[in-house]
Scaffold this active site. Structure first.
Site, mmCIF file in Angstrom:
data_model
loop_
_atom_site.group_PDB
_atom_site.id
_atom_site.type_symbol
_atom_site.label_atom_id
_atom_site.label_comp_id
_atom_site.label_asym_id
_atom_site.label_seq_id
_atom_site.Cartn_x
_atom_site.Cartn_y
_atom_site.Cartn_z
ATOM 1 N N LYS A 264 66.247 -1.580 -0.906
ATOM 2 C CA LYS A 264 65.066 -0.914 -1.476
ATOM 3 C C LYS A 264 65.033 0.540 -1.053
ATOM 4 C CE LYS A 264 59.999 -0.892 -0.991
ATOM 5 N NZ LYS A 264 58.863 -1.542 -0.312
ATOM 6 N N ASP A 269 55.919 5.942 -0.454
ATOM 7 C CA ASP A 269 55.070 4.950 -1.108
ATOM 8 C C ASP A 269 53.607 5.225 -0.807
ATOM 9 O OD1 ASP A 269 54.015 2.774 -2.387
ATOM 10 O OD2 ASP A 269 54.469 1.364 -0.762
ATOM 11 N N LYS A 276 47.083 3.504 -1.054
ATOM 12 C CA LYS A 276 46.919 3.022 0.314
ATOM 13 C C LYS A 276 45.844 3.838 1.030
ATOM 14 C CE LYS A 276 51.836 1.833 0.866
ATOM 15 N NZ LYS A 276 51.718 0.395 1.194
ATOM 16 N N ASP A 287 59.898 3.699 3.643
ATOM 17 C CA ASP A 287 60.000 2.610 2.681
ATOM 18 C C ASP A 287 61.353 2.590 1.961
ATOM 19 O OD1 ASP A 287 58.669 0.356 1.886
ATOM 20 O OD2 ASP A 287 57.639 1.292 0.205
ATOM 21 N N ASP A 346 50.898 -1.167 -5.667
ATOM 22 C CA ASP A 346 51.398 -1.073 -4.290
ATOM 23 C C ASP A 346 52.376 -2.195 -3.962
ATOM 24 O OD1 ASP A 346 51.644 0.039 -1.771
ATOM 25 O OD2 ASP A 346 49.950 -1.087 -0.931
ATOM 26 N N ARG A 350 59.146 -4.841 -4.945
ATOM 27 C CA ARG A 350 59.697 -6.009 -5.642
ATOM 28 C C ARG A 350 59.999 -5.698 -7.108
ATOM 29 N NH1 ARG A 350 54.554 -9.391 -3.941
ATOM 30 N NH2 ARG A 350 54.730 -7.821 -2.300
#
Length: 496
Positions: A264, A269, A276, A287, A346, A350
């Site tokens: 990833k 992020d 967030k 991230d 968020d 995935r």
């Protein structure tokens, strides 16, 4: 830094400092006993007074005042003999070197911890000593002045001439393993305004050019043409264009099979529209730690040359809110044709991995191992010492666990019960990108499983282990480089 393995008596070595070890049992043996004799019993005297206890990680400094060629003797605690292992070699080496750097030691000589009564092979000990030393001395100083001068040389001293060659092999491998983990640490520690998706691709190309790997990078147009709607969707909120980066290593020309490493690469992020909280958001530059680990691991594999073929796949994006950003409730279509309802922007990791894994499957890569700072839920479940591991294949999982044990990177296998798939069901798409708050690391892994099919696969969630808030052993504050050495050891194991 120069690493040398030499034959000799540690008590007679010219260096700024020499390092010897002591188990908690307090019995002085081997090189430590020779050093104690040269110091006229100083170590034994401090043990009897309780000033040196041999506790794991304890570093006791003795100034020799001309009694030895070295100015300082550091007695490092090895803990309990029955519990001693390779990772504790790394830990004590890191603690000792960091302590001695604070005393302006430029040349450090050390014994092979555990290679005597610890029953560790000299080659393995040398590798662990070098890994621990280099990783423990790591300091990210690109944007600040270093607090201490660098250690310039580490001498590994083996008393028996016949064991020097084996120790040299171990030291060579340890240096490669540490240096590539440091590459990953450097990438993760970079501020996100420097380590962009474009810069990740540049680093991958530099690695490829240096070590003879095949490099490809796909831009927005190519990514879209391949049907990667999830990857493109995450990137829509940023002015930074997405990249799909691949690095290929070919070590077995007799085989067409290729292992896939997927990492990833969210270089920052914010959470996107599902933004967030501001507290701690600056940490979200890490991230992309999974992607950095894959790039770094391929650079190490290219140097160690196992007989195996490996392709690294890194989807790299920024996740930011804007007028063009993906919105909660949107639907995107992944490369394998599955439609995904975006419940939370968020839960972007995935999404990009869905397309990266689909690409890996389409390329025929098998088995697959992915690394991702995927869920806060995994950090809550396992804390900061263990990465969570999820798999659809017991044999592959056992091999990855074996590789992680060898690397000293702790894994804990988590369940993947079919019943939890219910949480990922969507009313308007094939699947949604997040379930409820319970079992979040598991439902995230089950989501990824939808994009690997029957391919043997291990998913490693490094959300809790990618960064550290404190120094301990060979871990320092900031990025840890977790996963790099596990992937390399997995390649060596799978290449046998």
């Amino acid at each position: 830094m120069e690493i040398k393995v030499i034959a000799g008596d540690i008590a007679q070595i010219e260096a700024d400092a020499v390092v010897v070890g002591l188990f908690e049992e307090g019995e002085i043996r081997g090189a430590t006993a020779a050093t104690d004799r040269a110091l006229r019993g100083a170590i034994g005297s401090l043990i009897s007074k309780g000033e040196i206890k041999g506790k794991l990680g304890e570093v006791s400094v003795i100034h020799t005042l001309g009694g030895l060629p070295a100015s300082i003797v550091a007695v490092t605690g090895l803990g309990k003999r029955q519990d001693f292992n390779l990772d504790k070699v790394r830990r004590v080496a890191g603690e000792a070197c960091r302590s001695l750097r604070k005393l302006n030691c430029h040349t450090i000589a050390t014994i092979l911890h555990g290679a005597g009564i610890g029953a560790i092979e000299p080659e393995d000990s040398a590798q662990a000593v070098v890994e621990g030393s280099l990783l423990g001395l790591y300091d990210f100083t690109r944007y600040k002045k270093a607090e201490y001068k660098d250690v310039g040389q580490i001498l590994i001293v083996e008393r028996e001439e016949g064991k020097v060659v084996a120790a040299q092999r171990g030291g060579h491998k340890g240096k490669i393993m540490a240096e590539v983990a440091i590459l990953a640490r450097d990438m993760v520690n970079e501020p996100a305004n420097y380590m962009t998706p474009t810069r990740m691709a540049e680093v991958a190309k530099e690695v490829a050019d240096r070590y003879g790997l095949e490099f490809k990078v796909f831009d927005s147009e190519a990514i879209m043409s391949m049907g990667m709607g999830a990857l493109v969707g995450v990137a829509k909120g940023s002015s930074e264009t997405p990249k799909l980066i691949t690095l290929s290593y070919r070590g077995d020309h007799s085989s067409e099979s290729r292992i896939g490493f997927v990492g990833k690469g969210v270089t920052f992020d914010s959470g996107g529209i599902s933004i967030k909280p501001s507290e701690g958001m600056g940490e979200m530059k890490d991230d992309m730690a999974g992607g950095a680990a894959v790039i770094a691991a391929l650079s190490g594999i290219a140097q160690l040359k196992p007989k195996v073929n490996i392709v690294g796949v890194i989807p790299a994006v920024e996740n930011l809110p804007s007028g063009s950003a993906l919105k909660p409730g949107d639907v995107v279509r992944a490369m394998n044709g599955k439609t995904i309802e975006v419940v939370s922007t968020d839960a972007e990791g995935r999404l990009i991995l869905a397309d990266a894994l689909s690409y890996a499957v389409r390329q025929g890569l098998s088995p697959l191992i992915d690394l991702a700072t995927l869920t806060g839920a995994c950090r809550i479940a396992l804390g900061t010492l263990y990465s969570g591991a999820f798999s659809n294949d017991r044999e592959l999982m056992d091999k990855i666990s074996q590789a992680a044990d060898r690397a000293g990177e702790r894994l804990w296998q988590m369940p993947m019960p079919e019943e939890y798939k219910e949480q990922n069901k969507s009313q308007i798409g094939d699947i949604k990108n997040t379930g409820n708050k319970y079992g979040g690391a598991i439902t995230a892994a089950l989501f990824l499983g939808e994009f690997v099919g029957n391919t043997p696969w291990v998913h490693i969630d490094i959300a809790g282990t990618a960064s550290s808030s404190k120094e301990s052993g060979y871990t320092v504050k900031g990025a840890t480089g977790v996963g790099v050495r596990t992937l390399i050891d997995a390649a060596l194991l799978l290449g046998r």
